[in-house]
Write a protein that holds these residues in place. Structure first.
Motif, PDB file in Angstrom:
ATOM      1  N   LYS A 180      41.488  43.002  42.116  1.00 39.68           N
ATOM      2  CA  LYS A 180      41.386  43.034  43.578  1.00 39.68           C
ATOM      3  C   LYS A 180      42.460  42.158  44.216  1.00 39.68           C
ATOM      4  O   LYS A 180      43.062  42.520  45.229  1.00 39.68           O
ATOM      5  CB  LYS A 180      39.994  42.574  43.995  1.00 39.68           C
ATOM      6  CG  LYS A 180      39.740  42.630  45.489  1.00 39.68           C
ATOM      7  CD  LYS A 180      38.304  42.207  45.804  1.00 39.68           C
ATOM      8  CE  LYS A 180      38.050  42.209  47.303  1.00 39.68           C
ATOM      9  NZ  LYS A 180      36.663  41.786  47.623  1.00 39.68           N
ATOM     10  N   LYS A 181      42.715  40.988  43.609  1.00 38.84           N
ATOM     11  CA  LYS A 181      43.735  40.087  44.133  1.00 38.84           C
ATOM     12  C   LYS A 181      45.125  40.697  44.000  1.00 38.84           C
ATOM     13  O   LYS A 181      45.983  40.528  44.872  1.00 38.84           O
ATOM     14  CB  LYS A 181      43.684  38.753  43.401  1.00 38.84           C
ATOM     15  CG  LYS A 181      42.479  37.893  43.743  1.00 38.84           C
ATOM     16  CD  LYS A 181      42.485  36.601  42.963  1.00 38.84           C
ATOM     17  CE  LYS A 181      41.288  35.731  43.328  1.00 38.84           C
ATOM     18  NZ  LYS A 181      41.272  34.477  42.521  1.00 38.84           N
ATOM     19  N   ARG A 182      45.349  41.399  42.918  1.00 37.53           N
ATOM     20  CA  ARG A 182      46.686  41.944  42.649  1.00 37.53           C
ATOM     21  C   ARG A 182      46.959  43.239  43.398  1.00 37.53           C
ATOM     22  O   ARG A 182      48.077  43.471  43.877  1.00 37.53           O
ATOM     23  CB  ARG A 182      46.859  42.169  41.143  1.00 37.53           C
ATOM     24  CG  ARG A 182      46.880  40.888  40.323  1.00 37.53           C
ATOM     25  CD  ARG A 182      46.833  41.177  38.848  1.00 37.53           C
ATOM     26  NE  ARG A 182      47.970  41.976  38.409  1.00 37.53           N
ATOM     27  CZ  ARG A 182      48.077  42.506  37.183  1.00 37.53           C
ATOM     28  NH1 ARG A 182      47.099  42.329  36.301  1.00 37.53           N
ATOM     29  NH2 ARG A 182      49.154  43.197  36.856  1.00 37.53           N
ATOM     30  N   PHE A 183      45.925  44.089  43.518  1.00 38.21           N
ATOM     31  CA  PHE A 183      46.161  45.425  44.063  1.00 38.21           C
ATOM     32  C   PHE A 183      45.381  45.716  45.347  1.00 38.21           C
ATOM     33  O   PHE A 183      45.496  46.811  45.902  1.00 38.21           O
ATOM     34  CB  PHE A 183      45.815  46.492  43.020  1.00 38.21           C
ATOM     35  CG  PHE A 183      46.538  46.295  41.714  1.00 38.21           C
ATOM     36  CD1 PHE A 183      47.905  46.478  41.616  1.00 38.21           C
ATOM     37  CD2 PHE A 183      45.837  45.904  40.576  1.00 38.21           C
ATOM     38  CE1 PHE A 183      48.569  46.300  40.415  1.00 38.21           C
ATOM     39  CE2 PHE A 183      46.490  45.716  39.365  1.00 38.21           C
ATOM     40  CZ  PHE A 183      47.867  45.906  39.291  1.00 38.21           C
ATOM     41  N   GLY A 184      44.574  44.748  45.799  1.00 34.53           N
ATOM     42  CA  GLY A 184      43.787  44.972  46.997  1.00 34.53           C
ATOM     43  C   GLY A 184      42.489  45.703  46.689  1.00 34.53           C
ATOM     44  O   GLY A 184      42.115  45.906  45.528  1.00 34.53           O
ATOM     45  N   GLU A 185      41.798  46.095  47.750  1.00 34.10           N
ATOM     46  CA  GLU A 185      40.525  46.799  47.587  1.00 34.10           C
ATOM     47  C   GLU A 185      40.745  48.122  46.855  1.00 34.10           C
ATOM     48  O   GLU A 185      41.730  48.826  47.126  1.00 34.10           O
ATOM     49  CB  GLU A 185      39.894  47.079  48.950  1.00 34.10           C
ATOM     50  CG  GLU A 185      39.387  45.839  49.666  1.00 34.10           C
ATOM     51  CD  GLU A 185      38.115  45.293  49.052  1.00 34.10           C
ATOM     52  OE1 GLU A 185      37.529  45.987  48.186  1.00 34.10           O
ATOM     53  OE2 GLU A 185      37.719  44.181  49.427  1.00 34.10           O
ATOM     54  N   PRO A 186      39.846  48.458  45.927  1.00 27.25           N
ATOM     55  CA  PRO A 186      40.013  49.737  45.219  1.00 27.25           C
ATOM     56  C   PRO A 186      39.824  50.920  46.152  1.00 27.25           C
ATOM     57  O   PRO A 186      39.086  50.839  47.141  1.00 27.25           O
ATOM     58  CB  PRO A 186      38.918  49.691  44.147  1.00 27.25           C
ATOM     59  CG  PRO A 186      37.883  48.764  44.703  1.00 27.25           C
ATOM     60  CD  PRO A 186      38.652  47.718  45.479  1.00 27.25           C
TER      61      PRO A 186
END
Length: 227
Positions: free
Chosen positions: A200-206
């Motif tokens: 989540k930190k790396r790519f944001g909300e799924p």
């Protein structure tokens, strides 16, 4: 005279006999709870402040079989000079105390004690613990995992629910871990909580998960004719 650290009555260290018990600092401001085998083996010079033996001492297999001498155990406990918490107060052990069973059940609502560690945690809560550090409590053996682990985790859950900070020390402990075919994964996610948060930190909300997969575009090959 050795330097004495003042003990905190609200910081409790529970020391079991499994691997990682030796992670407990020798000098600590925690009130230290030890159990059973500490009576025969001093561990790295750690001095317990409270001793728990929730098995009846005269009925322990080692005593019944003659491996251990009951009189020697009684003498050793008395020499330690610390309170002994047991199912009953023993006439031969002046500092022994009966576990406050009725008070505990009234306070926490369920008589669910699967081993001595459970009693230690609830006793700490009754005494007003704000922090509980657990050392050497693995619950990894087949008997412990199947029959005892649930009770210890229940006690930990009660503690956490009351705002107590609980820390489980040692990589071998199976407390609050799921030993399933997928490892320590969250049910339904097939990955660990740490992996989910990192992603989540790396790519944001799924993105929204599609139960019906959207149709894929048809790939066409364009033939170019050179004149």
């Amino acid at each position: 005279m050795p330097f004495q650290i003042k003990k905190s009555p609200t910081k409790i260290a529970i020391c079991g006999t499994g691997s990682s018990w030796n992670l407990l600092p020798i000098q600590s401001d925690h009130t230290i709870y030890c159990l059973n085998d500490y009576v025969k083996t001093e561990r790295y010079g750690v001095q317990p402040d409270v001793l728990f033996v929730m098995d009846l001492i005269d009925e322990k297999p080692q005593v019944v079989s003659g491996i251990d001498n009951l009189g020697d155990i009684i003498q050793r406990i008395n020499q330690m000079g610390v309170p002994l918490i047991a199912p009953f107060k023993y006439a031969e052990i002046p500092k022994s105390e009966a576990f406050p069973l009725e008070e505990c059940v009234k306070e926490f609502g369920l008589a669910y004690f699967t081993n001595t560690i459970c009693y230690m945690i609830f006793y700490a809560l009754l005494k007003g613990a704000k922090e509980i550090d657990i050392f050497g409590v693995n619950q990894a053996g087949s008997h412990e995992y199947a029959e005892e682990k649930g009770g210890v985790e229940y006690a930990i859950g009660v503690a956490i629910g009351r705002g107590v900070k609980v820390t489980i020390n040692g990589k071998d402990s199976q407390l609050l871990k799921y030993k399933g075919k997928h490892g320590n994964y969250l049910y339904g996610y097939f990955q660990s909580y740490e992996n989910i948060i990192d992603s989540k930190k790396r790519f944001g909300e799924p993105i929204v998960y599609h139960l019906f997969k959207p149709p894929q575009p048809i790939s066409r090959t364009v033939r170019v004719i050179k004149e």
